[in-house]
Design a protein around this motif. Structure first.
Motif, PDB file in Angstrom:
ATOM      1  N   ASP A  97       0.839  -1.194   0.000  1.00  0.00           N
ATOM      2  CA  ASP A  97       0.000   0.000   0.000  1.00  0.00           C
ATOM      3  C   ASP A  97       0.873   1.243   0.000  1.00  0.00           C
ATOM      4  O   ASP A  97       1.813   1.342   0.799  1.00  0.00           O
ATOM      5  CB  ASP A  97      -0.882   0.056   1.253  1.00  0.00           C
ATOM      6  N   PHE A  98       0.558   2.172  -0.893  1.00  0.00           N
ATOM      7  CA  PHE A  98       1.051   3.540  -0.769  1.00  0.00           C
ATOM      8  C   PHE A  98      -0.105   4.341  -0.187  1.00  0.00           C
ATOM      9  O   PHE A  98      -1.143   4.488  -0.837  1.00  0.00           O
ATOM     10  CB  PHE A  98       1.465   4.117  -2.123  1.00  0.00           C
ATOM     11  N   PHE A 110      -6.077   8.342   0.659  1.00  0.00           N
ATOM     12  CA  PHE A 110      -6.168   7.384  -0.441  1.00  0.00           C
ATOM     13  C   PHE A 110      -5.203   6.230  -0.187  1.00  0.00           C
ATOM     14  O   PHE A 110      -4.152   6.407   0.422  1.00  0.00           O
ATOM     15  CB  PHE A 110      -5.812   8.041  -1.784  1.00  0.00           C
ATOM     16  N   ASP A 111      -5.605   5.060  -0.669  1.00  0.00           N
ATOM     17  CA  ASP A 111      -4.763   3.872  -0.601  1.00  0.00           C
ATOM     18  C   ASP A 111      -4.506   3.408  -2.024  1.00  0.00           C
ATOM     19  O   ASP A 111      -5.442   3.064  -2.753  1.00  0.00           O
ATOM     20  CB  ASP A 111      -5.474   2.777   0.205  1.00  0.00           C
ATOM     21  N   VAL A 112      -3.242   3.425  -2.442  1.00  0.00           N
ATOM     22  CA  VAL A 112      -2.861   2.890  -3.741  1.00  0.00           C
ATOM     23  C   VAL A 112      -2.351   1.472  -3.492  1.00  0.00           C
ATOM     24  O   VAL A 112      -1.287   1.278  -2.919  1.00  0.00           O
ATOM     25  CB  VAL A 112      -1.774   3.751  -4.417  1.00  0.00           C
ATOM     26  N   GLU A 113      -3.150   0.495  -3.885  1.00  0.00           N
ATOM     27  CA  GLU A 113      -2.858  -0.900  -3.585  1.00  0.00           C
ATOM     28  C   GLU A 113      -2.213  -1.571  -4.799  1.00  0.00           C
ATOM     29  O   GLU A 113      -2.714  -1.463  -5.916  1.00  0.00           O
ATOM     30  CB  GLU A 113      -4.147  -1.619  -3.200  1.00  0.00           C
ATOM     31  N   TYR A 114      -1.113  -2.294  -4.530  1.00  0.00           N
ATOM     32  CA  TYR A 114      -0.308  -2.920  -5.584  1.00  0.00           C
ATOM     33  C   TYR A 114      -0.156  -4.399  -5.246  1.00  0.00           C
ATOM     34  O   TYR A 114       0.206  -4.748  -4.117  1.00  0.00           O
ATOM     35  CB  TYR A 114       1.041  -2.210  -5.607  1.00  0.00           C
ATOM     36  N   GLY A 115      -0.470  -5.252  -6.199  1.00  0.00           N
ATOM     37  CA  GLY A 115      -0.351  -6.684  -5.937  1.00  0.00           C
ATOM     38  C   GLY A 115      -0.585  -7.497  -7.193  1.00  0.00           C
ATOM     39  O   GLY A 115      -0.478  -6.981  -8.309  1.00  0.00           O
ATOM     40  N   ASP A 121      -1.370 -11.268 -12.816  1.00  0.00           N
ATOM     41  CA  ASP A 121      -0.879 -10.015 -13.377  1.00  0.00           C
ATOM     42  C   ASP A 121      -0.798  -8.952 -12.292  1.00  0.00           C
ATOM     43  O   ASP A 121      -1.629  -8.918 -11.377  1.00  0.00           O
ATOM     44  CB  ASP A 121      -1.809  -9.527 -14.494  1.00  0.00           C
ATOM     45  N   ILE A 122       0.180  -8.064 -12.412  1.00  0.00           N
ATOM     46  CA  ILE A 122       0.323  -6.979 -11.448  1.00  0.00           C
ATOM     47  C   ILE A 122      -0.790  -5.952 -11.654  1.00  0.00           C
ATOM     48  O   ILE A 122      -1.092  -5.568 -12.786  1.00  0.00           O
ATOM     49  CB  ILE A 122       1.701  -6.307 -11.594  1.00  0.00           C
ATOM     50  N   TYR A 123      -1.414  -5.541 -10.562  1.00  0.00           N
ATOM     51  CA  TYR A 123      -2.456  -4.510 -10.628  1.00  0.00           C
ATOM     52  C   TYR A 123      -2.088  -3.348  -9.715  1.00  0.00           C
ATOM     53  O   TYR A 123      -1.253  -3.476  -8.810  1.00  0.00           O
ATOM     54  CB  TYR A 123      -3.824  -5.081 -10.221  1.00  0.00           C
ATOM     55  N   ALA A 124      -2.730  -2.223  -9.949  1.00  0.00           N
ATOM     56  CA  ALA A 124      -2.595  -1.053  -9.080  1.00  0.00           C
ATOM     57  C   ALA A 124      -3.964  -0.389  -9.001  1.00  0.00           C
ATOM     58  O   ALA A 124      -4.449   0.153  -9.997  1.00  0.00           O
ATOM     59  CB  ALA A 124      -1.550  -0.086  -9.619  1.00  0.00           C
ATOM     60  N   ASP A 125      -4.606  -0.455  -7.842  1.00  0.00           N
ATOM     61  CA  ASP A 125      -5.934   0.110  -7.638  1.00  0.00           C
ATOM     62  C   ASP A 125      -5.866   1.229  -6.609  1.00  0.00           C
ATOM     63  O   ASP A 125      -5.123   1.142  -5.624  1.00  0.00           O
ATOM     64  CB  ASP A 125      -6.916  -0.956  -7.138  1.00  0.00           C
TER      65      ASP A 125
END
Length: 198
Positions: A97-98, A110-115, A121-125
């Motif tokens: 999380d950023f 805000f939470d920028v979630e990366y996984g 596949d890599i996502y960023a939500d």
């Protein structure tokens, strides 16, 4: 979406309370750290608050910069491996999380979630906080792993185009995806407060 920061609060020793963000920030962020932040290796703790050896979760540096109409978020760990090549990232307990403070109140808005998604596949939500596990992302970005660096790019408009902002990086990493009783390892930088977006 895997598991938002607020849902992990009971597992992490010191996760700040989630703030109520404003759509259009009016205040400048007072950062607790320089723009680019570093973190010593060997400071990953598990759910039992025990120090563990988890170099792929062990943040050594992080940075967030504006680039045109985008925000570029990066971090590096003590050992580098793409999430797509690391089986432990397939776990719902592995993500990064950023957390972004857009109004200067020293709380995440805000939470920028990366996984990894279900297809590997890599996502960023991006999620507006507070959020529930049923909330759809406010927007999606692009996540990538290049030259040993985890990189996320999101549109600045997704977080309200703040004039200034702060950030904190938090990793959560399943230490053994093949063990149903495996604990997760955690690291964050900065340890308190927010660094300033460049």
């Amino acid at each position: 979406m895997k598991l938002l920061t607020w849902q992990r609060a009971a597992l992490v020793v010191a996760v700040p309370a989630i703030g109520l963000g404003l759509a259009t920030p009016a205040l400048a962020v007072t950062p607790a750290a320089p723009v680019a932040v570093t973190d010593p290796a060997g400071d990953v703790y598990n759910d039992d608050d025990e120090l563990v050896d988890a170099p792929y979760a062990d943040i050594t540096n992080g940075d967030v910069k504006k680039s045109g109409a985008n925000l570029v978020l990066t971090y590096k760990t003590a050992k580098q491996l793409s999430p797509a090549e690391d089986p432990n990232w397939e776990s719902e307990s592995s993500l990064t999380d950023f957390l972004i403070d857009t109004n200067g109140d020293n709380k995440e808005d805000f939470d920028v979630e990366y996984g990894l998604d279900e297809d590997g596949d890599i996502y960023a939500d991006v999620y507006k906080l507070p959020a529930s596990d049923t909330d759809a992302p406010a927007c999606t970005g692009n996540g990538d792993f290049v030259n040993g660096v985890h990189t996320i790019t999101i549109p600045l408009s997704c977080i309200g185009n703040p004039a200034k902002a702060g950030y904190r990086v938090e990793t959560m990493y399943d230490l053994d995806v093949n063990n149903t009783e495996s604990l997760a390892g955690y690291d964050s930088v900065p340890d308190e407060g927010f660094a300033q977006v460049g």
